[in-house]
Design a protein around this motif. Sequence first.
Motif, mmCIF file in Angstrom:
data_model
loop_
_atom_site.group_PDB
_atom_site.id
_atom_site.type_symbol
_atom_site.label_atom_id
_atom_site.label_comp_id
_atom_site.label_asym_id
_atom_site.label_seq_id
_atom_site.Cartn_x
_atom_site.Cartn_y
_atom_site.Cartn_z
ATOM 1 N N ASP A 113 0.172 -3.306 -0.176
ATOM 2 C CA ASP A 113 -0.688 -2.559 -0.487
ATOM 3 C C ASP A 113 -2.473 -2.538 -0.210
ATOM 4 N N LYS A 114 -2.285 -4.289 -0.420
ATOM 5 C CA LYS A 114 -4.185 -4.200 -0.968
ATOM 6 C C LYS A 114 -4.692 -3.790 0.805
ATOM 7 N N ILE A 115 -3.832 -4.265 2.186
ATOM 8 C CA ILE A 115 -4.970 -3.557 2.917
ATOM 9 C C ILE A 115 -4.810 -2.375 3.847
ATOM 10 N N ILE A 116 -3.912 -1.549 3.198
ATOM 11 C CA ILE A 116 -3.007 -0.143 3.939
ATOM 12 C C ILE A 116 -4.965 0.477 3.905
ATOM 13 N N PRO A 117 -5.583 0.362 2.484
ATOM 14 C CA PRO A 117 -6.891 1.197 2.639
ATOM 15 C C PRO A 117 -7.364 0.623 4.624
ATOM 16 N N THR A 118 -7.221 -0.102 4.693
ATOM 17 C CA THR A 118 -8.648 -0.849 5.554
ATOM 18 C C THR A 118 -8.358 0.169 6.955
ATOM 19 N N PHE A 119 -7.146 0.621 6.697
ATOM 20 C CA PHE A 119 -6.272 1.140 8.738
ATOM 21 C C PHE A 119 -7.289 2.602 8.960
ATOM 22 N N LYS A 120 -7.561 2.229 9.630
ATOM 23 C CA LYS A 120 -8.175 3.932 10.042
ATOM 24 C C LYS A 120 -7.033 4.702 10.763
ATOM 25 N N ARG A 121 -6.007 4.023 11.026
ATOM 26 C CA ARG A 121 -5.022 5.090 11.704
ATOM 27 C C ARG A 121 -3.864 4.514 10.868
ATOM 28 N N LEU A 122 -2.703 5.161 10.701
ATOM 29 C CA LEU A 122 -1.376 4.535 9.975
ATOM 30 C C LEU A 122 -0.544 5.168 10.574
ATOM 31 N N TYR A 123 0.413 4.060 11.233
ATOM 32 C CA TYR A 123 1.882 4.664 12.087
ATOM 33 C C TYR A 123 2.631 4.588 11.116
ATOM 34 N N HIS A 124 3.652 5.602 10.221
ATOM 35 C CA HIS A 124 4.667 4.611 9.323
ATOM 36 C C HIS A 124 6.171 5.376 10.567
ATOM 37 N N ILE A 125 6.553 4.302 9.527
ATOM 38 C CA ILE A 125 7.963 4.582 11.199
ATOM 39 C C ILE A 125 9.497 4.359 9.438
ATOM 40 N N ARG A 126 10.047 5.280 9.656
ATOM 41 C CA ARG A 126 11.656 5.497 8.726
ATOM 42 C C ARG A 126 12.741 6.137 9.677
ATOM 43 N N ASP A 127 13.474 5.446 9.367
ATOM 44 C CA ASP A 127 15.440 5.844 10.803
ATOM 45 C C ASP A 127 14.202 5.646 11.978
ATOM 46 N N GLY A 128 13.913 5.159 12.595
ATOM 47 C CA GLY A 128 13.340 4.824 13.803
ATOM 48 C C GLY A 128 12.270 5.393 14.680
ATOM 49 N N VAL A 129 12.201 6.189 13.626
ATOM 50 C CA VAL A 129 10.976 7.729 13.977
ATOM 51 C C VAL A 129 9.971 6.822 13.345
ATOM 52 N N THR A 130 8.646 7.473 13.775
ATOM 53 C CA THR A 130 7.330 6.955 12.999
ATOM 54 C C THR A 130 6.711 8.790 12.967
ATOM 55 N N TYR A 131 5.075 8.733 12.728
ATOM 56 C CA TYR A 131 4.521 9.695 12.211
ATOM 57 C C TYR A 131 3.248 9.127 12.028
ATOM 58 N N GLU A 132 2.036 9.601 12.528
ATOM 59 C CA GLU A 132 0.884 8.955 12.046
ATOM 60 C C GLU A 132 0.083 9.805 10.942
ATOM 61 N N GLU A 133 -0.458 9.076 10.611
ATOM 62 C CA GLU A 133 -1.881 9.619 9.547
ATOM 63 C C GLU A 133 -2.730 8.845 10.081
ATOM 64 N N GLN A 134 -3.693 9.848 8.897
ATOM 65 C CA GLN A 134 -5.464 9.155 9.134
ATOM 66 C C GLN A 134 -5.510 8.299 7.743
ATOM 67 N N GLY A 135 -6.438 7.299 8.346
ATOM 68 C CA GLY A 135 -6.797 6.287 6.968
ATOM 69 C C GLY A 135 -8.232 6.345 6.812
ATOM 70 N N GLU A 136 -8.830 5.320 6.275
ATOM 71 C CA GLU A 136 -10.279 5.422 4.998
ATOM 72 C C GLU A 136 -10.262 4.423 6.478
ATOM 73 N N GLY A 137 -10.403 3.347 6.742
ATOM 74 C CA GLY A 137 -10.923 2.516 7.902
ATOM 75 C C GLY A 137 -11.688 1.798 7.173
ATOM 76 N N ARG A 138 -12.866 1.784 8.129
ATOM 77 C CA ARG A 138 -14.016 0.873 8.219
ATOM 78 C C ARG A 138 -14.609 1.321 7.023
ATOM 79 N N SER A 139 -14.310 2.793 6.245
ATOM 80 C CA SER A 139 -15.655 3.239 4.926
ATOM 81 C C SER A 139 -15.688 1.978 4.202
ATOM 82 N N PHE A 140 -13.699 2.535 4.324
ATOM 83 C CA PHE A 140 -13.224 1.079 2.764
ATOM 84 C C PHE A 140 -13.479 -0.044 3.506
ATOM 85 N N LEU A 141 -13.555 -1.080 4.531
ATOM 86 C CA LEU A 141 -13.787 -2.278 4.472
ATOM 87 C C LEU A 141 -15.507 -2.901 4.064
ATOM 88 N N GLU A 142 -16.501 -1.300 4.770
ATOM 89 C CA GLU A 142 -17.592 -1.451 3.843
ATOM 90 C C GLU A 142 -17.682 -1.938 2.508
#
Length: 239
Positions: A208-237
């Motif tokens: 959980d400490k690093i999940i906010p650092t990604f600009k894009r996230l792929y979630h996978i559940r039961d072998g299927v993925t979907y995409e989510e936009q994240g905070e990314g670089r703004s969080f790292l800065e």
Amino acid sequence: MQQYGIQISGLSKTFGRGDTAVHALKQINMQIAPGEVVGLIGPSGSGKSTLLKCLGAIIEPSAGQMHIGDQLIYDNAWKISDLRALRRDKIGFVFQSPYLIPFLTTLDNVALLPMLAGKNNKEARQLALDLLTVLQVEHRAHALPSRLSGGEQQRIAIARGLINRPPVILADEPTAALDSVRALTVIKTLNEIARDYKTAVIVVTHDDKIIPTFKRLYHIRDGVTYEEQGEGRSFLEKT
């Protein structure tokens, strides 16, 4: 046309047959651009490890396509005859545990891979030292792994994964054993490496400490993925 560091289309993996078949991956689509760091998250048993092993040419998918750069490496069958060379030259691996060879110095741990790829000892060691300098651990070049901190060991593992300049890095839980400060340092390092070397980086994580650092996230559940936009670089800065 958009250039991707890695691209997969309709990727599937089934274990077993008939009534006992397990569909671990179901028509996965994913694109990661050169210079991009993308997170892959999901519960245990969701297919994360299976997907990473397929991407790393460790296990063979059942169907679909995979490209590394503009090279088609899988199209319902492997299109590469030497998978060991593919892994050595095109894919860098970073794991939860650094897996450094305990009786080799930091420098030799990193230089080993280019030597196995055919570079002479002097050239390989200079490449390793240059990369350790980029990662700000050159002062630990002659230390054995047992003398390194957890964060230093993970930086050495990143150097080893990057030493052959692969277009793709697959990182499997690289911060799970680190505290918050060291975890964010590792993720910042991966972002800098991705940017400077135009490497596509996939980070599998539960952290959980690093999940906010990604600009894009792929979630996978039961072998299927979907995409989510994240905070990314703004969080790292901000950290």
